[in-house]
Design a protein around this motif. Structure first.
Motif, short mmCIF file in Angstrom:
data_model
loop_
_atom_site.label_atom_id
_atom_site.label_comp_id
_atom_site.label_asym_id
_atom_site.label_seq_id
_atom_site.Cartn_x
_atom_site.Cartn_y
_atom_site.Cartn_z
N GLN A 10 0.83 -1.21 0.00
CA GLN A 10 0.00 0.00 0.00
C GLN A 10 0.87 1.26 0.00
O GLN A 10 0.60 2.21 -0.73
CB GLN A 10 -0.92 0.02 1.23
CG GLN A 10 -2.04 -0.96 1.18
CD GLN A 10 -2.86 -0.94 2.46
OE1 GLN A 10 -2.86 0.03 3.21
NE2 GLN A 10 -3.57 -2.02 2.73
N GLN A 11 1.91 1.23 0.81
CA GLN A 11 2.80 2.39 0.90
C GLN A 11 3.53 2.61 -0.43
O GLN A 11 3.65 3.74 -0.90
CB GLN A 11 3.79 2.20 2.04
CG GLN A 11 4.63 3.44 2.30
CD GLN A 11 5.50 3.28 3.53
OE1 GLN A 11 5.73 2.17 4.00
NE2 GLN A 11 5.99 4.39 4.05
N ALA A 14 1.16 4.20 -2.86
CA ALA A 14 0.94 5.62 -2.56
C ALA A 14 2.12 6.48 -3.01
O ALA A 14 1.94 7.64 -3.35
CB ALA A 14 0.68 5.80 -1.07
N GLN A 60 -5.71 7.36 -8.74
CA GLN A 60 -5.93 7.95 -7.41
C GLN A 60 -4.93 7.45 -6.36
O GLN A 60 -5.14 7.66 -5.17
CB GLN A 60 -7.35 7.60 -6.93
CG GLN A 60 -8.45 7.99 -7.87
CD GLN A 60 -8.70 9.48 -7.85
OE1 GLN A 60 -8.63 10.11 -6.82
NE2 GLN A 60 -9.00 10.05 -9.01
N LYS A 61 -3.88 6.78 -6.82
CA LYS A 61 -2.97 6.08 -5.88
C LYS A 61 -2.43 6.97 -4.76
O LYS A 61 -2.29 6.52 -3.63
CB LYS A 61 -1.84 5.39 -6.63
CG LYS A 61 -0.95 6.30 -7.43
CD LYS A 61 0.07 5.49 -8.23
CE LYS A 61 0.85 6.38 -9.16
NZ LYS A 61 0.27 6.54 -10.46
N SER A 62 -2.16 8.22 -5.06
CA SER A 62 -1.59 9.07 -4.01
C SER A 62 -2.67 9.61 -3.07
O SER A 62 -2.36 10.07 -1.97
CB SER A 62 -0.83 10.24 -4.64
OG SER A 62 -1.71 11.03 -5.41
N LYS A 63 -3.94 9.53 -3.46
CA LYS A 63 -5.03 10.07 -2.64
C LYS A 63 -5.78 9.01 -1.85
O LYS A 63 -6.47 9.32 -0.89
CB LYS A 63 -6.04 10.79 -3.54
CG LYS A 63 -5.48 11.96 -4.29
CD LYS A 63 -6.52 12.53 -5.21
CE LYS A 63 -5.91 13.49 -6.21
NZ LYS A 63 -6.84 13.85 -7.25
N ILE A 64 -5.69 7.77 -2.29
CA ILE A 64 -6.48 6.70 -1.67
C ILE A 64 -6.00 6.43 -0.25
O ILE A 64 -4.81 6.33 0.00
CB ILE A 64 -6.42 5.40 -2.51
CG1 ILE A 64 -7.18 5.60 -3.82
CG2 ILE A 64 -7.00 4.23 -1.74
CD1 ILE A 64 -7.19 4.41 -4.72
N GLN A 65 -6.97 6.33 0.63
CA GLN A 65 -6.69 5.98 2.01
C GLN A 65 -7.29 4.61 2.26
O GLN A 65 -8.49 4.41 2.10
CB GLN A 65 -7.32 7.01 2.94
CG GLN A 65 -6.86 8.41 2.65
CD GLN A 65 -6.52 9.16 3.90
OE1 GLN A 65 -6.86 8.73 4.98
NE2 GLN A 65 -5.84 10.26 3.75
N PHE A 66 -6.45 3.68 2.62
CA PHE A 66 -6.89 2.32 2.87
C PHE A 66 -7.33 2.20 4.32
O PHE A 66 -6.54 2.43 5.22
CB PHE A 66 -5.77 1.31 2.58
CG PHE A 66 -5.34 1.29 1.14
CD1 PHE A 66 -6.04 0.55 0.21
CD2 PHE A 66 -4.23 1.99 0.72
CE1 PHE A 66 -5.65 0.52 -1.12
CE2 PHE A 66 -3.82 1.97 -0.60
CZ PHE A 66 -4.53 1.23 -1.53
N HIS A 67 -8.60 1.88 4.51
CA HIS A 67 -9.12 1.69 5.87
C HIS A 67 -9.16 0.20 6.21
O HIS A 67 -9.48 -0.16 7.33
CB HIS A 67 -10.51 2.30 6.00
CG HIS A 67 -10.52 3.77 5.70
ND1 HIS A 67 -9.94 4.70 6.52
CD2 HIS A 67 -11.02 4.47 4.64
CE1 HIS A 67 -10.07 5.90 6.01
NE2 HIS A 67 -10.72 5.79 4.87
#
Length: 192
Positions: A10-11, A14, A60-67
């Motif tokens: 994920q990191q 991002a 959107q990779k830099s904006k996506i927030q994985f919950h």
């Protein structure tokens, strides 16, 4: 995949790491396509829907927030795309049915029907181009018939945000569809 590996992937996503995106695609694409077919989507449509999810992930990779985990995020995204697909499919079928019901089959003008279908496609394409939240709010309002306050409550946002998003959607639709309508009017006038 372990939680640590998932978080690292994920990191990397991002941060714009192309190899991470490729890893995610290779790791999940086939499983996501199979998952989409469980929603009664044919294989070709399933592949398209999954590719849409990956395109959006990439954009959107830099904006996506994985919950949740990356895997859960991807499967939830594909599920949502399948639901959107079926909703838009049902709306299209309903519109086509209304066109056929309101048109006398003996006087059915194929040229007119073609123009109506093209216009309908143009409208649906413009809706698909809206930002995700704007698109969701617009569909809930126009296709599901939900009131602004209902949408606000369901999405946990203010009623004013809902109103603003619907206004933005309508403005965008006017911008996208109006030039096409103008061209149709000119064409129709030319025929007659």
């Amino acid at each position: 995949m372990s939680n640590t590996q998932d978080a690292a992937l994920q990191q990397r996503l991002a941060q714009g790491d192309e190899s991470a995106f490729r890893e995610v695609f290779d790791l999940y694409f086939k499983g996501l396509v199979l998952f989409a077919t469980k929603y009664s989507v044919d294989k070709e449509a399933a592949e398209d829907l999954v590719q849409d999810v990956f395109v959006r992930l990439y954009e959107q990779k830099s904006k996506i927030q994985f919950h949740t985990s990356l895997k859960s995020f991807l499967f939830q995204s594909v599920r949502n795309r399948c639901i959107d697909y079926w909703r838009s499919h049902k709306v299209r079928e309903r519109h086509h049915g209304e066109i056929l019901l309101t048109t006398n089959p003996e006087t059915l003008d194929s040229q007119e029907l073609m123009l109506q279908t093209e216009l309908e496609e143009k409208v649906f394409e413009a809706i698909r181009q809206l930002p995700e939240q704007c698109q969701l709010i617009f569909k809930m309002n126009r296709f599901e018939g939900k009131k602004n306050q209902e949408i606000a409550d369901e999405l946990n946002i203010s009623k004013r945000t809902v109103e603003t998003q619907i206004s933005k959607a309508l403005k965008r639709l006017r911008e996208e569809v109006y030039p096409y309508l103008k061209a149709i009017i000119v064409l129709v006038c030319w025929w007659f």
